[in-house]
Design a protein around this motif. Structure first.
Motif, PDB file in Angstrom:
ATOM      1  N   SER A 122      21.444 -54.301 -64.567  1.00 15.90           N
ATOM      2  CA  SER A 122      21.496 -54.988 -65.856  1.00 15.90           C
ATOM      3  C   SER A 122      21.221 -56.461 -65.630  1.00 15.90           C
ATOM      4  O   SER A 122      21.454 -56.995 -64.545  1.00 15.90           O
ATOM      5  CB  SER A 122      22.856 -54.789 -66.527  1.00 15.90           C
ATOM      6  N   GLY A 123      20.707 -57.120 -66.659  1.00 15.70           N
ATOM      7  CA  GLY A 123      20.408 -58.540 -66.549  1.00 15.70           C
ATOM      8  C   GLY A 123      19.438 -58.822 -65.417  1.00 15.70           C
ATOM      9  O   GLY A 123      18.378 -58.230 -65.328  1.00 15.70           O
ATOM     10  N   ALA A 124      19.840 -59.707 -64.514  1.00 18.35           N
ATOM     11  CA  ALA A 124      18.989 -60.099 -63.383  1.00 18.35           C
ATOM     12  C   ALA A 124      19.306 -59.314 -62.107  1.00 18.35           C
ATOM     13  O   ALA A 124      18.885 -59.693 -61.024  1.00 18.35           O
ATOM     14  CB  ALA A 124      19.138 -61.598 -63.137  1.00 18.35           C
ATOM     15  N   ASP A 125      20.064 -58.209 -62.231  1.00 18.57           N
ATOM     16  CA  ASP A 125      20.381 -57.391 -61.058  1.00 18.57           C
ATOM     17  C   ASP A 125      19.107 -56.780 -60.480  1.00 18.57           C
ATOM     18  O   ASP A 125      18.120 -56.584 -61.186  1.00 18.57           O
ATOM     19  CB  ASP A 125      21.328 -56.248 -61.424  1.00 18.57           C
ATOM     20  N   TYR A 126      19.137 -56.461 -59.206  1.00 19.77           N
ATOM     21  CA  TYR A 126      18.020 -55.792 -58.554  1.00 19.77           C
ATOM     22  C   TYR A 126      18.533 -54.996 -57.367  1.00 19.77           C
ATOM     23  O   TYR A 126      19.677 -55.136 -56.953  1.00 19.77           O
ATOM     24  CB  TYR A 126      16.940 -56.785 -58.117  1.00 19.77           C
ATOM     25  N   MET A 127      17.662 -54.147 -56.824  1.00 22.43           N
ATOM     26  CA  MET A 127      17.997 -53.371 -55.635  1.00 22.43           C
ATOM     27  C   MET A 127      16.734 -53.214 -54.791  1.00 22.43           C
ATOM     28  O   MET A 127      15.620 -53.365 -55.291  1.00 22.43           O
ATOM     29  CB  MET A 127      18.560 -51.998 -55.998  1.00 22.43           C
ATOM     30  N   VAL A 147      13.323 -53.442 -56.702  1.00 24.60           N
ATOM     31  CA  VAL A 147      13.360 -52.835 -58.041  1.00 24.60           C
ATOM     32  C   VAL A 147      14.136 -53.784 -58.956  1.00 24.60           C
ATOM     33  O   VAL A 147      15.285 -54.127 -58.682  1.00 24.60           O
ATOM     34  CB  VAL A 147      14.031 -51.447 -58.008  1.00 24.60           C
ATOM     35  N   THR A 148      13.499 -54.187 -60.051  1.00 24.62           N
ATOM     36  CA  THR A 148      14.123 -55.134 -60.970  1.00 24.62           C
ATOM     37  C   THR A 148      14.559 -54.495 -62.284  1.00 24.62           C
ATOM     38  O   THR A 148      15.280 -55.134 -63.052  1.00 24.62           O
ATOM     39  CB  THR A 148      13.159 -56.296 -61.274  1.00 24.62           C
ATOM     40  N   ASN A 149      14.117 -53.250 -62.541  1.00 29.25           N
ATOM     41  CA  ASN A 149      14.493 -52.595 -63.787  1.00 29.25           C
ATOM     42  C   ASN A 149      14.381 -51.085 -63.614  1.00 29.25           C
ATOM     43  O   ASN A 149      13.506 -50.600 -62.899  1.00 29.25           O
ATOM     44  CB  ASN A 149      13.614 -53.050 -64.944  1.00 29.25           C
ATOM     45  N   VAL A 150      15.257 -50.364 -64.292  1.00 28.10           N
ATOM     46  CA  VAL A 150      15.194 -48.903 -64.341  1.00 28.10           C
ATOM     47  C   VAL A 150      15.204 -48.494 -65.803  1.00 28.10           C
ATOM     48  O   VAL A 150      16.115 -48.865 -66.545  1.00 28.10           O
ATOM     49  CB  VAL A 150      16.390 -48.257 -63.603  1.00 28.10           C
TER      50      VAL A 150
END
Length: 67
Positions: free
Chosen positions: A36-41, A56-59
């Motif tokens: 969510s928001g600016a989270d990434y993996m 990955v910046t969005n799912v």
């Protein structure tokens, strides 16, 4: 902004990808963390001849936005 992670999360690609793709489709995102928001993996994409680490910046559904 936080790096999200999950031990042993995995899925299979739904279709072939190439180095210019900015989104990839996978079979399931059930074991991946929620972003969510600016989270990434970071994910490791493994094929027969190559290993690539992607951010990955969005799912959205089973589509991952990668950079």
């Amino acid at each position: 902004m936080a790096v999200k992670y999950s031990n042993n999360a995995y899925s299979t690609l739904s279709s072939a990808i190439n180095t210019t793709d900015t989104s990839i489709s996978v079979a399931s995102v059930a074991s991946f963390p929620t972003l969510s928001g600016a989270d990434y993996m970071y994910l490791t994409v493994v094929s027969e001849n190559d290993i690539e680490v992607v951010k990955v910046t969005n799912v959205s559904g089973t589509t991952l936005t990668v950079v």
